[in-house]
Design a protein around this motif. Structure first.
Motif, short mmCIF file in Angstrom:
data_model
loop_
_atom_site.label_atom_id
_atom_site.label_comp_id
_atom_site.label_asym_id
_atom_site.label_seq_id
_atom_site.Cartn_x
_atom_site.Cartn_y
_atom_site.Cartn_z
N HIS A 167 40.14 -1.62 -1.28
CA HIS A 167 41.34 -1.61 -1.05
C HIS A 167 41.89 -0.81 -2.07
CE1 HIS A 167 42.69 -3.66 2.50
NE2 HIS A 167 41.87 -4.70 2.15
N GLY A 168 41.36 0.27 -2.41
CA GLY A 168 41.81 1.36 -3.51
C GLY A 168 41.57 0.83 -5.18
N ASP B 155 37.39 -1.45 4.62
CA ASP B 155 38.80 -1.32 3.90
C ASP B 155 38.66 -0.80 2.39
OD1 ASP B 155 40.04 -2.51 6.11
OD2 ASP B 155 40.65 -4.09 5.36
N LEU B 156 38.38 0.48 2.54
CA LEU B 156 38.38 0.99 1.04
C LEU B 156 39.70 1.45 0.51
CD1 LEU B 156 35.40 1.60 1.89
CD2 LEU B 156 35.47 3.73 1.38
N PHE B 157 40.69 1.61 1.36
CA PHE B 157 42.15 1.70 0.70
C PHE B 157 43.07 0.71 1.12
CE2 PHE B 157 40.76 4.79 4.39
CZ PHE B 157 41.54 4.22 5.47
N ASP B 158 44.26 1.26 0.62
CA ASP B 158 45.57 0.39 0.76
C ASP B 158 45.57 -0.82 -0.17
OD1 ASP B 158 46.87 2.06 2.75
OD2 ASP B 158 45.84 0.78 4.40
N PHE C 69 45.79 -1.53 -3.41
CA PHE C 69 45.89 -0.81 -4.87
C PHE C 69 46.05 0.53 -4.98
CE2 PHE C 69 43.72 -4.79 -5.57
CZ PHE C 69 43.69 -5.26 -7.02
N ASP C 70 46.24 1.24 -5.97
CA ASP C 70 47.03 2.60 -5.96
C ASP C 70 45.73 3.60 -6.06
OD1 ASP C 70 49.49 1.44 -6.18
OD2 ASP C 70 49.31 1.72 -8.43
N TYR C 71 44.67 3.29 -5.89
CA TYR C 71 43.65 4.40 -6.22
C TYR C 71 42.57 4.66 -4.99
CZ TYR C 71 45.33 4.76 -10.97
OH TYR C 71 45.87 4.47 -11.84
N GLY C 72 43.40 4.49 -3.61
CA GLY C 72 42.65 4.57 -2.13
C GLY C 72 42.04 5.97 -2.08
N ALA D 161 50.24 -0.07 3.45
CA ALA D 161 49.67 0.99 3.57
C ALA D 161 50.02 2.04 2.48
CB ALA D 161 50.25 1.58 4.99
N GLU D 162 49.77 1.61 1.27
CA GLU D 162 49.98 2.57 0.08
C GLU D 162 49.03 3.98 0.14
OE1 GLU D 162 50.74 -1.62 -1.26
OE2 GLU D 162 49.15 -0.51 0.03
N PHE D 163 47.99 3.84 0.78
CA PHE D 163 46.99 5.11 1.04
C PHE D 163 47.89 5.84 2.00
CE2 PHE D 163 43.60 7.36 3.02
CZ PHE D 163 43.44 8.29 2.07
N ILE D 164 48.32 5.61 2.80
CA ILE D 164 48.91 6.26 4.02
C ILE D 164 50.29 7.00 3.61
CG2 ILE D 164 49.90 6.48 6.26
CD1 ILE D 164 46.91 5.72 5.95
N ASP D 165 50.97 6.22 2.97
CA ASP D 165 52.26 6.70 1.98
C ASP D 165 51.98 7.67 1.08
OD1 ASP D 165 53.89 4.76 3.29
OD2 ASP D 165 53.70 3.25 1.74
N TYR D 166 50.78 7.38 0.41
CA TYR D 166 50.29 8.68 -0.50
C TYR D 166 49.93 9.99 0.08
CZ TYR D 166 47.82 10.98 -4.43
OH TYR D 166 47.43 11.96 -5.21
N LEU D 167 49.29 9.91 1.18
CA LEU D 167 49.14 11.25 2.03
C LEU D 167 50.18 11.76 2.60
CD1 LEU D 167 46.03 10.07 4.28
CD2 LEU D 167 45.90 11.25 2.43
#
Length: 275
Positions: free
Chosen positions: A20-21, A47-50, A52-55, A98-104
């Motif tokens: 999770h990042g 679940d590699l991302f979302d 945590f902040d480093y997805g 969904a922090e990773f999706i927000d980042y994208l």
């Protein structure tokens, strides 16, 4: 993916749970494995991302490993990995947080990469079956047939090819014990899967649940082990205004040593806490 010949099981087989990042947890896991094993094979439980902040960094690191170590890295699909899409010129999450999706969405320079990743993750395998009896997946398995109230869904399957239907595949990714399925569903599934593979399927290794107080958990009701490699249940914002019981507990969740696991033939994998 079904392995039939025991000689095809890698000599040094390791498992990394939900990240999770959490890039530091990934670094710690890889450092330990590469220090304690020669030419290791690593299975990521999804679940590699979302959270945590480093997805992005975690995904890039795993993709680099796939390229650098051909045939030695297996990424099993997690529910966050394979359910996000690109629609109406934006990325849409399948699950939250969904922090990773927000980042994208906030970084258009990664738009084409994100579109490629959304398609790539839909091709990831969802489960691994080994001839010593171990079954590995991110989430769960087919459960009780609600439509007919007559046993497990696996009883409807006559061949492994039929198990490739989407309604079955998604159960390995999304199902969670005590919500979509119950512990009693697992032995029934294993009996049916043993019929399909021709060898006993006896125990399960999974991710999906984050093991709030520690990073691994043996079930007392069914033969499964859960591991989580992220170093906290959820790294929430201490200033998050949401004051419901769930988010209060998330913000108070302990930070503990990540857990990984090493394959042991005929037994549950050995859990190693990276403390």
């Amino acid at each position: 993916h079904v392995v039939y010949d025991p000689v095809e099981i890698p000599e040094n087989l390791w498992f990394i749970g939900d990240l999770h990042g959490d890039i530091l947890a990934l670094d710690a896991a890889l450092s330990y494995i590469d220090t304690h094993a020669i030419d290791p094979t690593i299975v990521f439980l999804g679940d590699l991302f979302d959270r945590f902040d480093y997805g992005l960094e975690v995904v890039m690191r795993v993709l680099a490993l796939i390229i650098e170590r051909p045939g030695k890295i297996l990424w099993l699909s997690g529910n966050h990995d394979s359910t996000f899409d690109f629609r109406d010129d934006k990325f849409v999450p399948g699950y939250i947080p969904a922090e990773f999706i927000d980042y994208l969405n906030a970084h258009p320079e990664y738009k084409e990469f994100g579109k490629w990743l959304a398609e790539f993750t839909k091709t990831l395998p969802v489960a691994l079956f080994l001839p010593d009896g171990l079954f590995v997946a991110h989430g769960g398995c087919p459960g009780f047939d609600i439509a007919t109230f007559s046993g497990n869904l696996i009883d409807q399957v006559s061949t492994l090819e039929e198990l490739e239907a989407e309604k079955y595949l998604q159960t390995f990714v999304k199902n969670r014990f005590y919500s979509e399925i119950q512990p009693v569903d697992l032995p029934e599934f294993m009996t049916g899967m043993s019929r399909l593979t021709g060898y006993p399927v006896e125990r399960m290794l999974r991710g999906h649940d984050h093991c709030k107080e520690k990073r691994h958990e043996f079930s007392e009701e069914a033969p499964y082990l859960t591991i989580s490699t992220m170093s906290a249940w959820y790294l929430g914002d201490p200033d998050d205004p949401r004051d419901d019981e769930l988010h209060i507990s998330l913000r108070k969740s302990p930070i503990t040593a990540p857990a990984i696991a090493k394959f042991r033939y005929g037994d549950f994998p050995k859990v190693i806490n990276l403390d």
